[in-house]
Scaffold this active site. Structure first.
Site, PDB file in Angstrom:
ATOM      1  N   LYS A  34       0.839  -1.206   0.000  1.00 18.24           N
ATOM      2  CA  LYS A  34       0.000   0.000   0.000  1.00 18.24           C
ATOM      3  C   LYS A  34       0.873   1.255   0.000  1.00 18.24           C
ATOM      4  O   LYS A  34       0.454   2.304  -0.481  1.00 18.24           O
ATOM      5  CB  LYS A  34      -0.928  -0.004   1.212  1.00 18.24           C
ATOM      6  CG  LYS A  34      -0.209   0.084   2.547  1.00 18.24           C
ATOM      7  CD  LYS A  34      -1.154  -0.127   3.704  1.00 18.24           C
ATOM      8  CE  LYS A  34      -0.413   0.094   5.013  1.00 18.24           C
ATOM      9  NZ  LYS A  34      -1.044  -0.547   6.154  1.00 18.24           N
ATOM     10  N   ARG A 129      -6.673   0.307  17.203  1.00 12.38           N
ATOM     11  CA  ARG A 129      -7.208   0.645  15.891  1.00 12.38           C
ATOM     12  C   ARG A 129      -8.278  -0.416  15.644  1.00 12.38           C
ATOM     13  O   ARG A 129      -9.159  -0.567  16.488  1.00 12.38           O
ATOM     14  CB  ARG A 129      -6.100   0.680  14.831  1.00 12.38           C
ATOM     15  CG  ARG A 129      -6.481   1.541  13.625  1.00 12.38           C
ATOM     16  CD  ARG A 129      -5.389   1.616  12.571  1.00 12.38           C
ATOM     17  NE  ARG A 129      -5.210   0.349  11.882  1.00 12.38           N
ATOM     18  CZ  ARG A 129      -4.305   0.146  10.916  1.00 12.38           C
ATOM     19  NH1 ARG A 129      -3.498   1.124  10.548  1.00 12.38           N
ATOM     20  NH2 ARG A 129      -4.198  -1.026  10.312  1.00 12.38           N
TER      21      ARG A 129
HETATM   22  C1  LIG Z   1      -0.184  -1.172   6.851  1.00 17.54           C
HETATM   23  C2  LIG Z   1      -0.541  -2.481   7.410  1.00 17.54           C
HETATM   24  C3  LIG Z   1       0.404  -3.504   7.436  1.00 17.54           C
HETATM   25  C4  LIG Z   1       1.828  -3.327   6.972  1.00 17.54           C
HETATM   26  O1  LIG Z   1       2.542  -2.513   7.854  1.00 17.54           O
HETATM   27  P1  LIG Z   1       4.126  -2.280   7.730  1.00 17.54           P
HETATM   28  O2  LIG Z   1       4.486  -1.604   8.981  1.00 17.54           O
HETATM   29  O3  LIG Z   1       4.330  -1.443   6.526  1.00 17.54           O
HETATM   30  O4  LIG Z   1       4.748  -3.613   7.602  1.00 17.54           O
HETATM   31  C5  LIG Z   1       0.001  -4.722   7.937  1.00 17.54           C
HETATM   32  N1  LIG Z   1      -1.249  -4.914   8.388  1.00 17.54           N
HETATM   33  C6  LIG Z   1      -2.187  -3.962   8.379  1.00 17.54           C
HETATM   34  C7  LIG Z   1      -3.548  -4.246   8.917  1.00 17.54           C
HETATM   35  C8  LIG Z   1      -1.865  -2.699   7.908  1.00 17.54           C
HETATM   36  O5  LIG Z   1      -2.796  -1.741   7.906  1.00 17.54           O
END
Ligand SMILES: *Cc1c(COP(=O)(O)O)cnc(C)c1O
Length: 350
Positions: A34, A129
């Site tokens: 993302k 969250r």
């Molecule tokens: C953004 C996200 C990740 C990835 O996080 P990183 O710190 O970039 O590895 C994994 N799980 C969820 C639910 C996220 O929102």
């Protein structure tokens, strides 16, 4: 035009290294891209490294990758909106969930599309969250099991991102125990137990017992070689797969202190400056519209003084920077996010 140079081989090196290291402890990776708006080129590069699951937060990015021809198992990281469940079922294979009303809709739309959508239930373990409180998990599972359009595929947790709560032996053990409880009580096999994100790197490297956890969702570590908790470098990974390159549009010896009557600036701030006499002020053609200017660092001897929407102002130190020349910047995750979605920044793969 400002450009983001992307070194695909460095990203592949990071993906391969992590995949190998995690595999030793029985952990698979869902590669979260993302941060690069689901770039199909980067997805394909990661798939070549033997990682099979590609994750993004926006269903539009899965659609984009599929149209580009990316062949992967797609996981949607953000909880689905009721208004998008039809697309979620259409494009994503797996989604993360915490609301039974949404799961019911996913099931309905799956049946309509002759599919069985894989649902990962997110557990709340303190970061506050998304997630189901542990005391509510049974109720949700009892309502989810009879739904014909979904498979209760996994249990997951996400820490650090919002509340800044660390993955620890304690919360990871709790996740494992809840999975044990569910499997025993409901006679189901939870196939994916997804313990977290890049911030789980430290926990994983320090533990010999990962319990039921068999997956992590990894973004920043693959893309930028860092763990998000302390922004430490992960050994043997590249932290410079991305370079921002911008052009200088003004370069002059000017005062360090703005003069005239003071008021607030565009962003509602009243910035303070120290008078250090005349300095070499350099303006490059990028701004807050395109990038989080607090999350970039010039690779030349210059400090960032500040930025407005379209201008970034630097203090060049002991070097002469000419108009028309280019400056390279290191970038951090918040900068990558915005650069990736800015149409004003050209993406160049090297
Ligand atoms: C953004 C996200 C990740 C990835 O996080 P990183 O710190 O970039 O590895 C994994 N799980 C969820 C639910 C996220 O929102």
């Amino acid at each position: 035009m400002s450009r983001l140079e992307i070194n695909i081989n460095k990203i592949k090196h990071n993906a391969r290294t992590l995949k190998k290291e995690f595999a030793k402890k029985g952990i698979t990776i869902a590669a979260v891209i993302k941060g690069v708006a689901g770039s199909p080129e980067i997805a394909n590069a990661i798939l070549e490294c033997g990682i099979n699951t590609i994750a993004v937060s926006r269903v539009q990015d899965i659609k984009k990758m599929k149209e580009f021809g990316v062949k992967a198992e797609f996981l949607l990281t953000r909880l689905s909106m009721h208004s998008e469940v039809a697309d979620v079922v259409k494009y994503a294979d797996i989604s993360l969930n915490s609301e039974i009303s949404t799961i019911k809709l996913l099931s309905e739309h799956s049946l309509k599309q002759n599919k069985r959508h894989k649902v990962v239930l997110m557990l709340e373990l303190g970061d506050l969250r998304e997630g189901i409180l542990p005391e509510d998990i049974d109720t949700i599972i009892e309502q989810a099991i009879p739904l014909k359009g979904i498979e209760l595929y996994g249990i997951g947790v996400n820490l650090v991102c919002f509340g800044g709560i660390e993955p620890s032996e304690k919360n990871m053990t709790e996740l494992s125990q809840i999975v044990d409880h569910i499997q025993e009580k409901y006679h189901v096999k939870i196939k994916m137990v997804s313990g977290g994100n890049s911030a789980n790197y430290k926990w994983l490297s320090q533990t010999d017992n990962t319990g039921n956890i068999n997956n992590l969702r990894i973004g920043e570590a693959i893309l930028l070689g860092r763990e998000p908790m302390h922004k430490n470098r992960i050994p043997d990974l590249y932290i410079d797969a991305f370079t921002l390159i911008c052009e200088v549009i003004e370069s002059k010896l000017k005062p360090s202190l703005p003069y005239g009557n003071k008021c607030q600036n565009t962003f509602g701030d009243k910035p303070e400056f120290t008078n250090i006499g005349a300095i070499n002020r350099v303006i490059v053609g990028i701004g807050e519209q395109d990038v989080d200017t607090k999350a970039i660092k010039p690779r030349v001897k210059a400090d960032i003084i500040g930025a407005s929407s379209d201008h970034l102002i630097l203090h060049a130190k002991g070097i002469n920077i000419e108009v028309g020349s280019e400056i390279q910047f290191d970038i951090k995750y918040p900068a990558l996010l915005r650069l990736s979605t800015s149409p004003y920044v050209k993406k160049v793969f090297i």
